[in-house]
Design an enzyme around this catalytic site. Structure first.
Site, PDB file in Angstrom:
ATOM      1  N   ASN A   1      31.891   5.515  45.053  1.00 27.79           N
ATOM      2  CA  ASN A   1      33.008   4.855  44.391  1.00 27.79           C
ATOM      3  C   ASN A   1      33.060   3.246  44.585  1.00 27.79           C
ATOM      4  OD1 ASN A   1      34.110   3.537  47.030  1.00 27.79           O
ATOM      5  ND2 ASN A   1      33.974   5.703  47.880  1.00 27.79           N
TER       6      ASN A   1
ATOM      7  N   LYS B   1      15.350  17.184  41.350  1.00 27.98           N
ATOM      8  CA  LYS B   1      16.352  16.448  40.506  1.00 27.98           C
ATOM      9  C   LYS B   1      16.816  17.516  39.468  1.00 27.98           C
ATOM     10  CE  LYS B   1      16.182  13.347  36.661  1.00 27.98           C
ATOM     11  NZ  LYS B   1      15.553  12.663  35.832  1.00 27.98           N
TER      12      LYS B   1
ATOM     13  N   PHE C   1      43.282   2.796  56.117  1.00 25.06           N
ATOM     14  CA  PHE C   1      43.630   2.158  54.858  1.00 25.06           C
ATOM     15  C   PHE C   1      43.989   3.294  53.720  1.00 25.06           C
ATOM     16  CE2 PHE C   1      42.392  -2.333  54.605  1.00 25.06           C
ATOM     17  CZ  PHE C   1      42.401  -2.443  56.029  1.00 25.06           C
TER      18      PHE C   1
ATOM     19  N   ASP D   1      36.007  11.751  49.817  1.00 21.59           N
ATOM     20  CA  ASP D   1      36.916  12.905  50.314  1.00 21.59           C
ATOM     21  C   ASP D   1      35.860  14.140  49.809  1.00 21.59           C
ATOM     22  OD1 ASP D   1      39.100  11.509  51.238  1.00 21.59           O
ATOM     23  OD2 ASP D   1      39.636  10.866  49.197  1.00 21.59           O
TER      24      ASP D   1
ATOM     25  N   LYS E   1      47.193  11.685  59.441  1.00 17.99           N
ATOM     26  CA  LYS E   1      46.012  11.087  60.237  1.00 17.99           C
ATOM     27  C   LYS E   1      46.141  10.549  61.679  1.00 17.99           C
ATOM     28  CE  LYS E   1      43.844   9.941  55.914  1.00 17.99           C
ATOM     29  NZ  LYS E   1      42.646  10.179  55.399  1.00 17.99           N
TER      30      LYS E   1
ATOM     31  N   LYS F   1      49.977   9.358  55.421  1.00 21.10           N
ATOM     32  CA  LYS F   1      48.686   9.452  56.025  1.00 21.10           C
ATOM     33  C   LYS F   1      49.093   8.852  57.126  1.00 21.10           C
ATOM     34  CE  LYS F   1      46.195   8.529  51.888  1.00 21.10           C
ATOM     35  NZ  LYS F   1      45.575   7.937  50.847  1.00 21.10           N
TER      36      LYS F   1
HETATM   37  O1  C5P Z   1      43.013  10.229  52.584  1.00 17.10           O
HETATM   38  P1  C5P Z   1      42.351   9.051  52.174  1.00 17.10           P
HETATM   39  O2  C5P Z   1      40.914   9.187  51.903  1.00 17.10           O
HETATM   40  O3  C5P Z   1      43.151   8.129  50.922  1.00 17.10           O
HETATM   41  O4  C5P Z   1      42.725   8.216  53.341  1.00 17.10           O
HETATM   42  C1  C5P Z   1      42.023   6.946  53.348  1.00 17.10           C
HETATM   43  C2  C5P Z   1      41.777   6.509  54.956  1.00 17.10           C
HETATM   44  O5  C5P Z   1      41.154   7.481  55.529  1.00 17.10           O
HETATM   45  C3  C5P Z   1      40.980   5.261  55.252  1.00 17.10           C
HETATM   46  O6  C5P Z   1      41.079   4.690  56.279  1.00 17.10           O
HETATM   47  C4  C5P Z   1      39.402   6.349  55.167  1.00 17.10           C
HETATM   48  O7  C5P Z   1      38.490   5.152  55.696  1.00 17.10           O
HETATM   49  C5  C5P Z   1      39.787   7.119  55.946  1.00 17.10           C
HETATM   50  N1  C5P Z   1      38.915   8.430  55.619  1.00 17.10           N
HETATM   51  C6  C5P Z   1      38.230   9.015  56.364  1.00 17.10           C
HETATM   52  N2  C5P Z   1      37.355  10.100  56.333  1.00 17.10           N
HETATM   53  C7  C5P Z   1      37.412  10.679  55.082  1.00 17.10           C
HETATM   54  C8  C5P Z   1      38.251  10.123  53.927  1.00 17.10           C
HETATM   55  C9  C5P Z   1      39.146   8.963  54.253  1.00 17.10           C
HETATM   56  O8  C5P Z   1      38.222   8.730  57.785  1.00 17.10           O
HETATM   57  N3  C5P Z   1      36.676  11.765  54.725  1.00 17.10           N
END
Ligand code: C5P
Length: 404
Positions: free
Chosen positions: A211, A290, A328, A280, A346, A342
């Site tokens: 990304n 390849k 974040f 994600d 989380k 979130k």
């Molecule tokens: O759900 P989202 O990816 O938007 O969430 C963002 C937050 O979750 C960020 O703080 C990111 O570092 C964390 N994150 C994580 N592990 C993942 C995806 C996101 O810790 N697999």
């Protein structure tokens, strides 16, 4: 603490008035010193009114119609012994050259030679003057001598050109002054784990999913926390950024690697800040060879990656308040709803949300516009700030949360 603020002759001289105010808010006693050309841009009266002190404008007397006076020269030089720091903002190419060469042509350049106090300069000038090898060599000399330089910002300059040369933000100058004076070591004794940058999820030996994260926000956090005395563990995906001074830098590539590093280092951390843009989804199975081009389309099968933040949020250790978790949320729509969601999902204490479609926010910019969403339901929107300033605001919030 006493500081001398040298103001030299650049358009940015007017910004020094605001700087005086900010320094006073930090409980610093400010004595202003102006060069002759600075007085073309702003009058000593402004600074005298702000500081309640006579501004030093001349080596031998108060300037103007007053006759030369050796007592005042001696008295002025005594300033060199009294101050804890000499700050020059804005610093012209000319004063940097005089400092570098050790030419005492006026009071300010004499003060530079006469003081043993640390020196901070905040240059401001036309971009070509800034980039000129003469200026850069002078700065290099000064840096090698231990002078702290608050680099100018890039942007639109008074001369009509765009580039580096604009006086650094007042907050950045004040931060540097505080750091140099050691006034803000408020994170001493804390271990802070910070993740930064993107992750890379391999498709095959030559391709990967990633990304647009530059890592700037996470690196700014690492730098800010380290300056404030924290032991910083910076777990970083691939970026082009220089490694901040005095941090424990742990390079990783994939989400899985980042997860392993976070799990290992977070166990004894007081604070974990997940600024990384973690993938994600990842390819279900990375190909050993390849992928070959075919005639038809190609469908990739992806699986969710482990959510590192959510895993930490579920750990019981959080329950006894021993660890603050900051996540974040980079969003393109429904910022507040997504951030609140979130926060709950989380198990974070703070979610720092930004709308990445906004100008001056999000990926690969030096500024950010964020809102902090807190567990107690509060929402703290911040104006557009440099990522370093945003980092300090986040750290302030972390400290406040620990006190409650
Ligand atoms: O759900 P989202 O990816 O938007 O969430 C963002 C937050 O979750 C960020 O703080 C990111 O570092 C964390 N994150 C994580 N592990 C993942 C995806 C996101 O810790 N697999």
């Amino acid at each position: 603490m006493k500081i001398a603020l040298g103001v030299t002759g650049g358009v940015a001289a007017y910004k020094a008035a605001e700087l005086v105010r900010r320094l006073q808010q930090e409980k610093l006693d400010v004595q202003v010193v102006m060069t002759r050309s600075a007085q073309e841009f702003i009058t000593p009266l402004t600074f005298a009114a702000l500081t309640g002190k006579k501004v030093i404008t001349e080596m031998f007397g108060a300037g103007g119609a007053e006759p030369a006076n050796v007592e005042s020269a001696i008295e002025h030089i005594a300033v060199a012994q009294r101050i804890d720091l000499l700050l020059v903002a804005p610093a012209t190419a000319d004063i940097l050259a005089h400092f570098a060469q050790g030419i005492a042509r006026d009071f300010l350049s004499t003060l530079y030679l006469a003081t043993k106090a640390p020196v901070v300069v905040a240059p401001a000038m036309n971009v070509n003057m800034w980039e000129h090898p003469a200026t850069q060599e002078n700065l290099q000399k000064l840096r090698a001598r231990g002078v702290h330089v608050v680099d100018p910002d890039e942007g639109y300059l008074a001369c009509g050109m765009t580039g580096a040369g604009r006086l650094a933000a007042t907050d950045a100058i004040v931060e540097k002054v505080r750091a140099v004076l050691g006034l803000r070591r408020d994170l001493e004794g804390q271990t802070i784990v910070i993740t930064a940058g993107p992750t890379r999820e391999d498709l095959d030996p030559v391709r990967f999913l990633t990304n647009r994260s530059s890592g700037k926000m996470g690196y700014a956090l690492a730098e800010a926390a380290a300056r404030r005395g924290a032991h910083v563990v910076l777990i970083s995906g691939p970026t082009d950024l220089p490694i901040p001074e005095s941090v424990d830098w742990v390079p990783v590539r994939s989400t899985e690697e980042m997860r392993a590093a976070v799990r290992e280092r977070a166990s004894d951390a007081n604070v974990v800040i997940m600024a990384a843009a973690v993938a994600d989804y990842r390819p279900t199975a990375a190909q050993k060879q390849k992928l070959k081009r075919g005639d038809g389309g190609l469908t990739l099968e992806l699986e969710p990656t482990p959510d590192i933040l959510a895993e930490l949020g579920r750990e019981p250790v959080r329950q006894n308040g021993r660890r603050v978790l900051v996540g974040f949320a980079a969003e393109t729509d429904h910022l507040a709803e997504n951030a609140r969601d979130k926060l709950a999902r989380k198990g974070a204490d703070v979610i720092v949300a930004n709308d990445v479609t906004q100008e001056g926010a999000g990926f690969d910019t030096d500024t950010n516009i964020v809102t902090m969403f807190l567990r107690d339901g509060r929402e703290l929107p911040l104006p557009k700030l440099t990522k370093f300033e945003v980092a300090n605001r986040i750290l302030d919030q972390v400290l406040e949360g620990q006190k409650r």
